[in-house]
Write an enzyme that holds these catalytic residues in place. Structure first.
Site, mmCIF file in Angstrom:
data_model
loop_
_atom_site.group_PDB
_atom_site.id
_atom_site.type_symbol
_atom_site.label_atom_id
_atom_site.label_comp_id
_atom_site.label_asym_id
_atom_site.label_seq_id
_atom_site.Cartn_x
_atom_site.Cartn_y
_atom_site.Cartn_z
ATOM 1 N N ASP A 46 0.853 -1.189 0.000
ATOM 2 C CA ASP A 46 0.000 0.000 0.000
ATOM 3 C C ASP A 46 0.896 1.249 0.000
ATOM 4 O OD1 ASP A 46 -3.207 0.533 0.992
ATOM 5 O OD2 ASP A 46 -1.794 2.216 1.109
ATOM 6 N N ILE A 47 0.494 2.253 -0.754
ATOM 7 C CA ILE A 47 1.306 3.468 -0.885
ATOM 8 C C ILE A 47 1.291 4.307 0.404
ATOM 9 C CG2 ILE A 47 -0.416 5.109 -1.814
ATOM 10 C CD1 ILE A 47 1.664 5.708 -4.057
ATOM 11 N N ASN A 95 -12.775 -3.124 2.703
ATOM 12 C CA ASN A 95 -13.684 -1.977 2.782
ATOM 13 C C ASN A 95 -14.631 -2.026 1.581
ATOM 14 O OD1 ASN A 95 -12.337 -0.988 5.076
ATOM 15 N ND2 ASN A 95 -10.821 0.070 3.807
ATOM 16 N N GLY A 132 -15.833 2.786 3.730
ATOM 17 C CA GLY A 132 -14.554 3.494 3.601
ATOM 18 C C GLY A 132 -13.765 3.104 2.366
ATOM 19 N N GLN A 133 -14.438 2.517 1.365
ATOM 20 C CA GLN A 133 -13.724 2.126 0.139
ATOM 21 C C GLN A 133 -13.420 3.366 -0.694
ATOM 22 O OE1 GLN A 133 -15.861 -0.692 -2.305
ATOM 23 N NE2 GLN A 133 -14.102 -1.044 -3.652
ATOM 24 N N HIS A 176 -10.463 -5.292 -3.268
ATOM 25 C CA HIS A 176 -9.124 -5.586 -2.744
ATOM 26 C C HIS A 176 -9.188 -5.970 -1.276
ATOM 27 C CE1 HIS A 176 -9.957 -1.248 -2.403
ATOM 28 N NE2 HIS A 176 -9.287 -1.286 -1.252
ATOM 29 N N LEU A 177 -8.275 -6.824 -0.897
ATOM 30 C CA LEU A 177 -8.071 -7.155 0.508
ATOM 31 C C LEU A 177 -6.896 -6.349 1.011
ATOM 32 C CD1 LEU A 177 -8.076 -11.073 0.691
ATOM 33 C CD2 LEU A 177 -9.942 -9.540 1.230
ATOM 34 N N HIS A 178 -7.035 -5.800 2.223
ATOM 35 C CA HIS A 178 -5.880 -5.236 2.916
ATOM 36 C C HIS A 178 -5.346 -6.331 3.840
ATOM 37 C CE1 HIS A 178 -6.793 -0.813 2.282
ATOM 38 N NE2 HIS A 178 -7.993 -1.320 2.057
HETATM 39 P P1 5GP Z 1 -9.658 1.438 0.285
HETATM 40 O O1 5GP Z 1 -9.696 2.767 1.005
HETATM 41 O O2 5GP Z 1 -10.384 1.518 -1.032
HETATM 42 O O3 5GP Z 1 -10.077 0.263 1.113
HETATM 43 O O4 5GP Z 1 -8.138 1.165 -0.009
HETATM 44 C C1 5GP Z 1 -7.433 1.734 -1.051
HETATM 45 C C2 5GP Z 1 -5.973 1.685 -0.682
HETATM 46 O O5 5GP Z 1 -5.219 1.924 -1.835
HETATM 47 C C3 5GP Z 1 -5.569 2.745 0.356
HETATM 48 O O6 5GP Z 1 -5.036 2.105 1.510
HETATM 49 C C4 5GP Z 1 -4.521 3.579 -0.381
HETATM 50 O O7 5GP Z 1 -3.448 3.972 0.441
HETATM 51 C C5 5GP Z 1 -4.082 2.645 -1.485
HETATM 52 N N1 5GP Z 1 -3.627 3.323 -2.693
HETATM 53 C C6 5GP Z 1 -4.238 4.390 -3.294
HETATM 54 N N2 5GP Z 1 -3.559 4.735 -4.395
HETATM 55 C C7 5GP Z 1 -2.508 3.866 -4.493
HETATM 56 C C8 5GP Z 1 -1.453 3.738 -5.442
HETATM 57 O O8 5GP Z 1 -1.334 4.466 -6.434
HETATM 58 N N3 5GP Z 1 -0.544 2.744 -5.217
HETATM 59 C C9 5GP Z 1 -0.644 1.906 -4.137
HETATM 60 N N4 5GP Z 1 0.309 0.964 -4.002
HETATM 61 N N5 5GP Z 1 -1.641 2.009 -3.234
HETATM 62 C C10 5GP Z 1 -2.557 2.979 -3.411
#
Ligand code: 5GP
Ligand code: ZN
Length: 112
Positions: free
Chosen positions: A29-30, A85, A91-92, A98-100
């Site tokens: 994750d970034i 999420n 909070g998506q 995707h899975l965290h």
């Molecule tokens: P969500 O909030 O949809 O559950 O998770 C999205 C995740 O994607 C966040 O934790 C966010 O930090 C990550 N993310 C967003 N943009 C990028 C990116 O360009 N590269 C990577 N590796 N992760 C990203």
């Protein structure tokens, strides 16, 4: 399709990949929220868990098995958390399922 994770899946946008196979990839994750914070995504575009159908049963199971395997690989023997999420209230922020996989520190409950 203008989807960030589809672009990462085909290599159009770079990411630090830690695993890939025919149906999914995993990358860092970034904005990591824990010492280990990986995202596991299907190569196929599925917007969210709200959109899954019976045909995705095997794929969803596979994503969970990959999460468990990566937790081992990352030596998260004290435990870890897997989160998906879903939707606005969930909070998506990226609309590609995707899975965290989070680990390396104690997690709190309930989540915010
Ligand atoms: P969500 O909030 O949809 O559950 O998770 C999205 C995740 O994607 C966040 O934790 C966010 O930090 C990550 N993310 C967003 N943009 C990028 C990116 O360009 N590269 C990577 N590796 N992760 C990203
Ligand atoms: Zn996508």
């Amino acid at each position: 399709m203008d989807c960030l994770f589809c672009k990462i899946a085909v290599g159009e946008i770079p990411a630090t990949k830690v695993y890939e196979d025919a149906s999914c990839i995993a990358f860092s994750d970034i904005h990591p929220q824990a010492p280990v914070h990986l995202l596991i995504i299907p190569r196929q575009h599925i917007a969210s868990l709200d959109e899954v159908r019976e045909t995705y049963r095997e794929l969803l199971g596979h994503l969970m098995l990959v999460a468990a395997e990566l937790a081992k690989q990352q030596k998260l023997s004290k435990g870890f958390r897997v989160v998906m999420n879903t939707g606005v209230d969930g909070g998506q922020t990226v609309n590609h399922l995707h899975l965290h996989l989070l680990g390396g520190r104690a997690m709190h409950w309930p989540p915010g």
